[in-house]
Design a protein around this motif. Sequence first.
Motif, short mmCIF file in Angstrom:
data_model
loop_
_atom_site.label_atom_id
_atom_site.label_comp_id
_atom_site.label_asym_id
_atom_site.label_seq_id
_atom_site.Cartn_x
_atom_site.Cartn_y
_atom_site.Cartn_z
N UNK A 94 3.53 14.47 2.45
CA UNK A 94 4.50 13.48 2.01
C UNK A 94 4.82 13.61 0.55
N UNK A 95 5.89 12.96 0.14
CA UNK A 95 6.37 13.01 -1.23
C UNK A 95 6.11 11.70 -1.98
N UNK A 96 6.00 10.59 -1.25
CA UNK A 96 5.95 9.27 -1.88
C UNK A 96 4.62 8.56 -1.60
N UNK A 97 3.57 9.36 -1.37
CA UNK A 97 2.28 8.80 -0.97
C UNK A 97 1.71 7.81 -1.97
N UNK A 98 1.86 8.11 -3.26
CA UNK A 98 1.33 7.19 -4.27
C UNK A 98 2.05 5.86 -4.24
N UNK A 99 3.36 5.89 -4.01
CA UNK A 99 4.12 4.64 -3.93
C UNK A 99 3.72 3.83 -2.70
N UNK A 100 3.47 4.53 -1.58
CA UNK A 100 3.03 3.83 -0.36
C UNK A 100 1.65 3.21 -0.59
N UNK A 101 0.75 3.96 -1.21
CA UNK A 101 -0.59 3.42 -1.49
C UNK A 101 -0.51 2.20 -2.39
N UNK A 102 0.39 2.24 -3.38
CA UNK A 102 0.56 1.10 -4.27
C UNK A 102 1.13 -0.11 -3.52
N UNK A 104 0.66 -0.78 -0.35
CA UNK A 104 -0.41 -1.33 0.49
C UNK A 104 -1.34 -2.22 -0.33
N UNK A 105 -1.63 -1.80 -1.54
CA UNK A 105 -2.51 -2.60 -2.40
C UNK A 105 -1.84 -3.90 -2.81
N UNK A 106 -0.58 -3.83 -3.22
CA UNK A 106 0.13 -5.01 -3.70
C UNK A 106 0.40 -6.03 -2.60
N UNK A 107 0.88 -5.54 -1.47
CA UNK A 107 1.40 -6.45 -0.43
C UNK A 107 0.40 -6.77 0.67
N UNK A 315 11.58 5.22 -1.30
CA UNK A 315 11.00 5.13 -2.64
C UNK A 315 11.90 4.34 -3.58
N UNK A 316 13.21 4.59 -3.49
CA UNK A 316 14.14 3.85 -4.34
C UNK A 316 14.09 2.36 -4.08
N UNK A 317 13.97 1.98 -2.81
CA UNK A 317 13.87 0.56 -2.48
C UNK A 317 12.58 -0.03 -3.03
N UNK A 318 11.49 0.72 -2.92
CA UNK A 318 10.22 0.24 -3.47
C UNK A 318 10.32 0.07 -4.99
N UNK A 319 10.86 1.06 -5.64
CA UNK A 319 10.96 1.02 -7.10
C UNK A 319 11.87 -0.11 -7.58
N UNK A 320 12.94 -0.36 -6.84
CA UNK A 320 13.84 -1.46 -7.21
C UNK A 320 13.15 -2.81 -7.16
N UNK A 321 12.11 -2.92 -6.31
CA UNK A 321 11.42 -4.19 -6.14
C UNK A 321 10.02 -4.17 -6.78
N UNK A 322 9.85 -3.32 -7.79
CA UNK A 322 8.59 -3.31 -8.52
C UNK A 322 7.42 -2.80 -7.72
N UNK A 323 7.67 -1.94 -6.73
CA UNK A 323 6.60 -1.38 -5.92
C UNK A 323 6.17 -2.26 -4.77
N UNK A 324 6.83 -3.39 -4.57
CA UNK A 324 6.47 -4.35 -3.53
C UNK A 324 7.68 -4.63 -2.65
N UNK A 325 7.42 -4.87 -1.37
CA UNK A 325 8.48 -5.31 -0.46
C UNK A 325 8.24 -6.74 0.02
N UNK A 326 7.33 -7.45 -0.64
CA UNK A 326 6.98 -8.80 -0.19
C UNK A 326 8.19 -9.73 -0.20
N UNK A 327 8.99 -9.66 -1.25
CA UNK A 327 10.16 -10.54 -1.32
C UNK A 327 11.17 -10.20 -0.23
N UNK A 328 11.37 -8.90 -0.03
CA UNK A 328 12.28 -8.46 1.02
C UNK A 328 11.76 -8.89 2.39
N UNK A 329 10.46 -8.76 2.58
CA UNK A 329 9.85 -9.15 3.86
C UNK A 329 10.01 -10.65 4.12
#
Length: 439
Positions: A94-102, A104-107, A315-329
Amino acid sequence: MNGRAPHAPPALEVSRLHSCLADPVLRSVEFLNEVMRRYPDAISFAPGAPHPDTYADLDVERCLSRFLDHAVTEWGHSPSTARRLLYEYGPSRGLINALVADLLRRDHGVEAAEQSVVVTVGAQEAMLLVLRVLIRSTDDLLAVADPCYVGVTGAARMLGVETVPVPEGDGGLRVEALRAACHAARREGRRLRICYVAPDFSNPGGNRMGRRDRERLLELAEAEDFLVLEDNVYGFTAAPGDELPSLKALDRNRRVVHLGTFSKVCFPGVRVGYVVADQEVVTPEGDHALLADHLARLKTMVTVNTPPLSQAVVAGMLLEHGGSLARRCRARSALYRRNLALLLGGLDRLTEQGLPPGIRWNRPAGGFFVRMRLPVPADDALLARSADAYGVLWTPMAHFHQGPGGTDVLRLSCSYLTPEQITTGVRRLGAFLKGEMGA
């Protein structure tokens, strides 16, 4: 040309193709799609798809631009090499593994190193990879909830993996029944290797495991030495304050292989999922690796890699939301809970208006699905009658059972519909129930 008519190529005999092609599980989705095509004007409670409004504001170009900026400023690429990341194969892991790991930790409160994450072509590929790597022989068994999502049972059929159905109640997978299944397998000289479970508002049953049952499942996995394959696709639909920790968040002994997908919270066409596999694997020579390493190796023979363009959009969606999708969810959760409340409220009004005896349904607090039990068989023939005469579609639950169960139960999905469609669909459903089962 010699004037002779060309010979038709010989037909392939289905008996010489793989036996899984004849399995009803692999035909169930095709059957439902065909019914929907045949009755385009029917209100369909069949598809468990995300609502189109949840990605109406999607700007793919903006997401790609945000990812490219990140690749330059954080990863040290030049603008040209950053853009090449989108066009080349990319690493199988994968290319965005670090963002996914982040994320998982945040949300989700899941501490996962990026090395333990494999980015997959949807969660479906992750299921195939995990089953292929962990099931070594016919002595290894896969336990599944009964009823169960056809994606995992279909993958098992394709791979020749034997499944063991475990009853599921309103409180989710019955842990004591799973314990009994472990003991039964051991008496036969076999072992239950993996247990697949969707702990939050499962598809198709809409059931949810409580906190204590989640802990009991992990305790049993430790005692009986099996791994839990957790599919956490619907957990985000819980009401605020009613969230429960995922099994992976509770996992202290690396018993859980965790599956996730961005289809429901981003958009389904992106086809990006992931698997967290932090279990240690040791070779006879004493070399150590992670289960994720072996999944990534196998992935090179399946899809080579997950498309970098799709990963970059996520990744762009994650970065736009500070690494979290909680608000979107939260916004998407509110929409789905609104639809669920509309469906259940409409069914309650049908009861007030008078329904034939023997009709009842469950009342999930989240997810996409409601189960309805009928006093008659809810089979494919009745579905065709419902579509043709009443203009309403649903899913026969027998498609999701490993054995003879569910023959008088149907599944209603409300995720894809507008409030107006739900209202109309419930009215048509009431006409169907009264017309076919008597007032």
